[in-house]
Design a protein around this motif. Sequence first.
Motif, mmCIF file in Angstrom:
data_model
loop_
_atom_site.group_PDB
_atom_site.id
_atom_site.type_symbol
_atom_site.label_atom_id
_atom_site.label_comp_id
_atom_site.label_asym_id
_atom_site.label_seq_id
_atom_site.Cartn_x
_atom_site.Cartn_y
_atom_site.Cartn_z
ATOM 1 N N GLY A 49 0.804 -1.224 0.000
ATOM 2 C CA GLY A 49 0.000 0.000 0.000
ATOM 3 C C GLY A 49 0.834 1.270 0.000
ATOM 4 O O GLY A 49 2.071 1.228 0.010
ATOM 5 N N THR A 50 0.150 2.404 0.031
ATOM 6 C CA THR A 50 0.834 3.697 -0.027
ATOM 7 C C THR A 50 1.679 3.945 1.222
ATOM 8 O O THR A 50 2.797 4.458 1.113
ATOM 9 C CB THR A 50 -0.199 4.843 -0.154
ATOM 10 N N THR A 51 1.152 3.570 2.385
ATOM 11 C CA THR A 51 1.900 3.860 3.611
ATOM 12 C C THR A 51 2.575 2.631 4.202
ATOM 13 O O THR A 51 3.532 2.763 4.950
ATOM 14 C CB THR A 51 0.989 4.481 4.688
ATOM 15 N N ARG A 95 -1.899 1.651 -6.652
ATOM 16 C CA ARG A 95 -1.878 1.695 -8.111
ATOM 17 C C ARG A 95 -1.132 2.950 -8.595
ATOM 18 O O ARG A 95 -0.888 3.858 -7.816
ATOM 19 C CB ARG A 95 -3.322 1.696 -8.641
ATOM 20 N N GLU A 96 -0.778 2.959 -9.838
ATOM 21 C CA GLU A 96 -0.206 4.119 -10.561
ATOM 22 C C GLU A 96 1.229 4.479 -10.175
ATOM 23 O O GLU A 96 1.957 5.066 -10.979
ATOM 24 C CB GLU A 96 -1.062 5.413 -10.399
ATOM 25 N N THR A 97 1.634 4.184 -8.948
ATOM 26 C CA THR A 97 2.988 4.533 -8.492
ATOM 27 C C THR A 97 3.994 3.880 -9.451
ATOM 28 O O THR A 97 3.911 2.689 -9.733
ATOM 29 C CB THR A 97 3.157 4.091 -7.030
ATOM 30 N N THR A 137 -2.387 14.211 -13.235
ATOM 31 C CA THR A 137 -1.074 13.841 -12.687
ATOM 32 C C THR A 137 -1.101 12.473 -12.010
ATOM 33 O O THR A 137 -0.054 11.876 -11.767
ATOM 34 C CB THR A 137 -0.615 14.872 -11.641
ATOM 35 N N TYR A 138 -2.294 11.993 -11.685
ATOM 36 C CA TYR A 138 -2.513 10.736 -10.963
ATOM 37 C C TYR A 138 -1.886 9.510 -11.663
ATOM 38 O O TYR A 138 -1.373 8.613 -11.010
ATOM 39 C CB TYR A 138 -4.030 10.594 -10.866
ATOM 40 N N PHE A 139 -1.916 9.477 -12.994
ATOM 41 C CA PHE A 139 -1.649 8.223 -13.714
ATOM 42 C C PHE A 139 -0.176 8.069 -14.096
ATOM 43 O O PHE A 139 0.579 9.035 -14.119
ATOM 44 C CB PHE A 139 -2.581 8.142 -14.926
ATOM 45 N N GLY A 188 -4.826 -4.229 -8.747
ATOM 46 C CA GLY A 188 -4.692 -2.971 -8.038
ATOM 47 C C GLY A 188 -5.508 -3.065 -6.757
ATOM 48 O O GLY A 188 -6.513 -3.788 -6.704
ATOM 49 N N ASP A 189 -5.096 -2.329 -5.717
ATOM 50 C CA ASP A 189 -5.728 -2.570 -4.405
ATOM 51 C C ASP A 189 -7.232 -2.306 -4.403
ATOM 52 O O ASP A 189 -7.991 -3.022 -3.735
ATOM 53 C CB ASP A 189 -5.016 -1.814 -3.277
ATOM 54 N N GLN A 190 -7.677 -1.319 -5.160
ATOM 55 C CA GLN A 190 -9.114 -1.021 -5.132
ATOM 56 C C GLN A 190 -9.918 -2.085 -5.870
ATOM 57 O O GLN A 190 -11.036 -2.432 -5.479
ATOM 58 C CB GLN A 190 -9.383 0.373 -5.706
HETATM 59 O O1 LIG Z 1 -2.506 2.284 -0.962
HETATM 60 P P1 LIG Z 1 -3.851 2.911 -0.838
HETATM 61 O O2 LIG Z 1 -4.809 2.082 -0.064
HETATM 62 O O3 LIG Z 1 -3.745 4.324 -0.328
HETATM 63 O O4 LIG Z 1 -4.502 2.990 -2.318
HETATM 64 C C1 LIG Z 1 -3.952 3.808 -3.283
HETATM 65 C C2 LIG Z 1 -4.689 3.686 -4.605
HETATM 66 O O5 LIG Z 1 -4.492 2.462 -5.226
HETATM 67 C C3 LIG Z 1 -4.276 4.800 -5.519
HETATM 68 O O6 LIG Z 1 -4.944 4.723 -6.744
#
Ligand SMILES: O=P(O)(O)OC[C@H](O)CO
Length: 506
Positions: free
Chosen positions: A15-17, A86-88, A137-139, A247-249
């Motif tokens: 995940g992001t964090t 995702r996208e990172t 800018t997201y993608f 992707g996580d979502q």
């Molecule tokens: O890692 P998360 O839960 O913040 O999810 C981030 C998303 O996938 C970004 O599109």
Amino acid sequence: MTDNSEKYVAAIDQGTTSSRCIVFNQDGAIVAVDQREHRQIFPKPGWVEHDATEIWSKVQAVVAGALAKAGLRAEQLSAMGITNQRETTLLWDRATGKPVHNAIVWQDTRTAALCNQLGGSEGQDRFREQTGLPLATYFSGPKAAWLLDNVPDLRTRAERGEIAFGTMDSWLIWNLTGGTDGGQHVTDVTNAGRTMLMNLETLQWDSSILSAMNIPEAMLPEIKSSAEVYGTALGQLAGVPVASALGDQQAAVFGQACYDVGTAKNTYGTGSFLLLNTGNRPVSSKSGLLTTMGYKIGSEAPVYCLEGSIAITGALVQWFRDQLGIIRTADEIEPLAASVEDNGGAYIVPAFSGLFAPYWRSDARGVVTGLTRYVTKAHLARAVLEATSWQTREVVDAMYQDSGVHITTLKVDGGMTKNNLLMQHQADVLDVPVVRPKVSETTCLGAAYAAGLATGVWNDLDELKAHWQKDVEWTPSMEASVRDREHHNWRKAVERSFGWEEDGDS
Ligand SMILES: O=P(O)(O)OC[C@H](O)CO
Ligand SMILES: Nc1ncnc2c1ncn2[C@@H]1O[C@H](COP(=O)(O)OP(=O)(O)O)[C@@H](O)[C@H]1O
């Protein structure tokens, strides 16, 4: 206690964090969890990076941690699934296995000027028909283009085939299956669909977009389904089939058993992401939503979704905690907010990375409005939480406009859903019940389900659907006049966030 006759499936959620690894049994129940955070790197305002080497070592650590807590050896796992932020965007050297730069995170806004330039006279819609996405800018595509333009010699090396591009799924699968020792360079349709480089109809890289963004195809991974064996792991997971990527979502859609057209879920983490299953055809959006992949199981027909992506929800709670220091832990926000009756007239629009759905305004910046001397930190705590429910209301309204589907019950999951006050407010502003399942780790569960389907642990979607059980339900209780007044005020606050960033770049 683990059982020798039982089958186990594990999933990594990068995940992001943080990264976590969860082991599930055949009933879809959690056997063990391990989780570790990684650094958030902010080199300039609006820039957000991750160290992909650090992420890979955290992932290895959580896999070891989860196996140890479960009391299992790798050979007892039937499959490993992958789900990810995702996208990172990451580029790495195929020969050394080393990243050529930190990963550029989905929240990063450094490509604002590039996106404007790419849009030209067609603006945000230039690639929408092929990709379902607005130019924002997201993608990943513009992030990869930025790296190719800014890291010395990179473009030449990428054209020679020496560089690999990937989102976090590709990076992990490549490393898990051997890295420089024959690692598989693949991605799945749900992740590829967020690069802005994949065509939603063909499910392949779109050559016209690659040439518009000047991206060499030689660096791209092969696009696969979300549930198939991509390769066999080496190292600590030696012999385990790596059998899903989502992707996580999209993984949360799968874990929440949203397999029927018209079913939806909202995941509340750093940001919030509401996805509605629209079936085997992409539905285009006129209301600021994304048309995106839901999942594709092996050779079966792909399933598409409409998505309302909200950049900042839980991250606003983090900001309230870390930047303002008003609370010490995220959990403290609930009693503080509950100590007052209402928001005292204050509203916070967390347009920290501009606003995503349904506005897609990169010129927006955060505002706190409605302040008087009456407002206390408790009112602001309410405003922080209410920002999440109102942003969600806006994407639910957009879903209705685009699909005609009235969401009659909202399935929820993610870290913020333990906040009762927030979930009650969510039910109140949507005026529909909000339900959370017993297994609220739906992201990992979805990746585990897909990996288990690919390896015969489970037979079909009906079997998975039968696992879903309700844990809590919040029913709406707000008077319509209050809801309408608050909605009106929220809309005024949003208007005030627009147009703050004036130079089109950050
Ligand atoms: O890692 P998360 O839960 O913040 O999810 C981030 C998303 O996938 C970004 O599109
Ligand atoms: N009790 C709480 N009330 C509100 N927000 C919370 C609470 N506990 C955690 N959060 C928020 O939830 C987010 C973490 O959720 P999680 O699903 O782990 O997110 P992610 O997968 O995006 O890292 C954080 O942004 C945090 O601020």
